[in-house]
Design a protein around this motif. Structure first.
Motif, short mmCIF file in Angstrom:
data_model
loop_
_atom_site.label_atom_id
_atom_site.label_comp_id
_atom_site.label_asym_id
_atom_site.label_seq_id
_atom_site.Cartn_x
_atom_site.Cartn_y
_atom_site.Cartn_z
N GLY A 194 5.66 -3.58 -4.15
CA GLY A 194 4.37 -3.37 -5.10
C GLY A 194 3.50 -3.23 -4.39
N GLU A 195 2.24 -3.25 -4.92
CA GLU A 195 0.97 -3.49 -4.52
C GLU A 195 0.83 -4.80 -3.65
OE1 GLU A 195 -1.60 -1.10 -4.69
OE2 GLU A 195 -0.11 -0.08 -5.79
N SER A 196 0.29 -4.42 -2.41
CA SER A 196 0.16 -5.49 -1.57
C SER A 196 -1.12 -6.39 -1.69
CB SER A 196 -0.11 -4.94 0.07
OG SER A 196 1.45 -4.26 0.33
N TRP A 197 -0.83 -7.88 -1.70
CA TRP A 197 -1.90 -8.68 -1.68
C TRP A 197 -1.75 -9.96 -0.98
CZ3 TRP A 197 0.11 -12.87 -3.88
CH2 TRP A 197 1.05 -12.84 -4.63
N ALA A 198 -2.54 -10.63 -0.87
CA ALA A 198 -2.46 -12.33 -0.19
C ALA A 198 -3.40 -13.30 -1.00
CB ALA A 198 -3.01 -12.19 1.31
N LEU A 199 -2.91 -14.23 -1.01
CA LEU A 199 -3.60 -15.41 -1.79
C LEU A 199 -3.52 -16.85 -1.12
CD1 LEU A 199 -4.49 -16.82 -4.56
CD2 LEU A 199 -2.15 -16.75 -5.28
N ALA A 200 -4.37 -17.51 -1.09
CA ALA A 200 -4.57 -18.87 -0.46
C ALA A 200 -5.40 -19.76 -1.20
CB ALA A 200 -4.99 -18.70 0.89
N TRP A 201 -5.04 -20.97 -1.22
CA TRP A 201 -5.85 -22.05 -1.51
C TRP A 201 -5.71 -23.34 -1.05
CZ3 TRP A 201 -1.16 -20.10 -3.71
CH2 TRP A 201 -0.10 -21.12 -3.82
N GLY A 218 1.21 -7.38 13.50
CA GLY A 218 1.34 -6.24 14.75
C GLY A 218 0.63 -6.30 15.88
N LEU A 219 0.15 -5.47 16.69
CA LEU A 219 -0.28 -5.43 18.00
C LEU A 219 -1.63 -5.78 17.96
CD1 LEU A 219 1.92 -2.96 19.99
CD2 LEU A 219 2.23 -5.50 20.05
N ARG A 220 -2.27 -5.04 17.03
CA ARG A 220 -3.70 -4.94 16.85
C ARG A 220 -4.14 -5.69 15.52
NH1 ARG A 220 -5.89 0.41 19.44
NH2 ARG A 220 -5.32 -0.02 21.47
N PRO A 221 -3.78 -6.91 15.21
CA PRO A 221 -4.21 -7.39 13.88
C PRO A 221 -5.59 -7.38 13.52
CG PRO A 221 -3.79 -9.26 15.71
CD PRO A 221 -3.46 -8.08 16.29
N ALA A 222 -5.96 -6.89 12.36
CA ALA A 222 -7.21 -7.03 11.64
C ALA A 222 -7.29 -8.08 10.73
CB ALA A 222 -7.16 -5.67 10.68
N VAL A 223 -8.56 -8.43 10.65
CA VAL A 223 -8.88 -9.66 9.66
C VAL A 223 -9.84 -9.23 8.50
CG1 VAL A 223 -9.89 -11.75 10.06
CG2 VAL A 223 -8.89 -11.35 11.90
N ARG A 224 -9.72 -9.86 7.45
CA ARG A 224 -10.67 -9.43 6.27
C ARG A 224 -10.89 -10.81 5.92
NH1 ARG A 224 -9.41 -6.55 0.72
NH2 ARG A 224 -11.50 -6.49 0.15
N ARG A 225 -12.02 -11.05 5.94
CA ARG A 225 -12.78 -12.49 5.59
C ARG A 225 -13.20 -12.22 4.13
NH1 ARG A 225 -12.46 -13.17 10.32
NH2 ARG A 225 -13.92 -13.40 11.99
N ILE A 226 -12.86 -13.29 3.36
CA ILE A 226 -13.01 -13.21 1.88
C ILE A 226 -13.68 -14.86 1.52
CG2 ILE A 226 -12.13 -13.45 -0.42
CD1 ILE A 226 -11.52 -10.66 0.93
N TYR A 266 -11.81 -27.96 -4.84
CA TYR A 266 -10.76 -26.72 -4.53
C TYR A 266 -11.27 -25.54 -4.16
CZ TYR A 266 -7.80 -30.58 -6.37
OH TYR A 266 -7.33 -31.46 -6.79
N TRP A 267 -10.59 -24.72 -3.36
CA TRP A 267 -10.85 -23.23 -3.14
C TRP A 267 -9.93 -22.42 -3.36
CZ3 TRP A 267 -8.51 -20.48 0.40
CH2 TRP A 267 -7.77 -21.38 1.33
N VAL A 268 -10.17 -21.30 -3.80
CA VAL A 268 -8.88 -20.37 -4.02
C VAL A 268 -9.49 -18.73 -3.34
CG1 VAL A 268 -9.32 -19.79 -6.16
CG2 VAL A 268 -7.27 -19.16 -5.36
N ALA A 269 -8.77 -18.12 -2.71
CA ALA A 269 -8.99 -16.88 -2.39
C ALA A 269 -8.01 -15.68 -2.28
CB ALA A 269 -9.70 -16.81 -0.72
N GLU A 270 -8.34 -14.40 -2.50
CA GLU A 270 -7.06 -13.60 -2.60
C GLU A 270 -7.90 -12.18 -2.17
OE1 GLU A 270 -5.52 -12.48 -6.40
OE2 GLU A 270 -7.43 -12.16 -7.29
N ALA A 271 -6.96 -11.37 -1.54
CA ALA A 271 -7.16 -10.28 -0.95
C ALA A 271 -6.18 -9.12 -1.17
CB ALA A 271 -7.66 -10.14 0.20
N ALA A 272 -6.51 -7.70 -1.57
CA ALA A 272 -5.66 -6.74 -1.59
C ALA A 272 -5.42 -6.18 -0.33
CB ALA A 272 -6.50 -5.55 -2.45
#
Length: 136
Positions: A63-70, A88-96, A105-111
């Motif tokens: 499906g559509e890719s996403w990530a969720l953390a709390w 992978g060999l060249r990981p990228a970071v997306r800061r949210i 509490y905190w919650v964050a998600e990214a596509a």
């Protein structure tokens, strides 16, 4: 566990998961995380053992890719940032910037297709892998 009137339900727009805020029997704030109608986790605020990164999931395959953390904020901390990382060999970071709920509490998600997360909350920096949600 009863529900408070402040943030009774928050539907996360990318993952579609929902968040409820309730109270434990000791009247401590509790964060409930739902995948559809299934409760995936419940966190009860405690100053003794703070789970800065309590849960971290990613979308099922196909499906559509996403990530969720709390998690829970450390005492005296008012914000958190989740850095979702690709593999992978060249990981990228997306800061949210995380959404803070009830100041505890905190919650964050990214596509996108991510494999891990690093959370920065005040003086705390913690990392973990994202668990894959099973397709239903």
């Amino acid at each position: 566990m009863g529900h408070t009137g402040e943030v009774p339900l928050l539907r996360l727009p990318i993952s579609g998961w929902t968040v409820r805020v309730g109270r434990s029997t000791a009247d401590r704030a509790a964060l409930e995380i739902y995948e559809g109608s299934r409760m995936a986790d419940v966190c009860v605020a405690t100053p003794v053992s703070v789970s800065v990164l309590r849960g971290a999931w990613r979308s099922p395959r196909g499906g559509e890719s996403w990530a969720l953390a709390w998690g829970q904020l450390p005492a005296g901390t008012t914000s958190a940032t989740a850095g979702f990382t690709t593999g992978g060999l060249r990981p990228a970071v997306r800061r949210i910037p995380a959404v803070v709920i009830e100041g505890i509490y905190w919650v964050a998600e990214a596509a996108g297709g991510f494999a891990g997360v690093t959370v920065h909350a005040g003086p705390v920096l913690v990392s973990g892998r994202l668990r894959r949600v099973r397709a239903r």
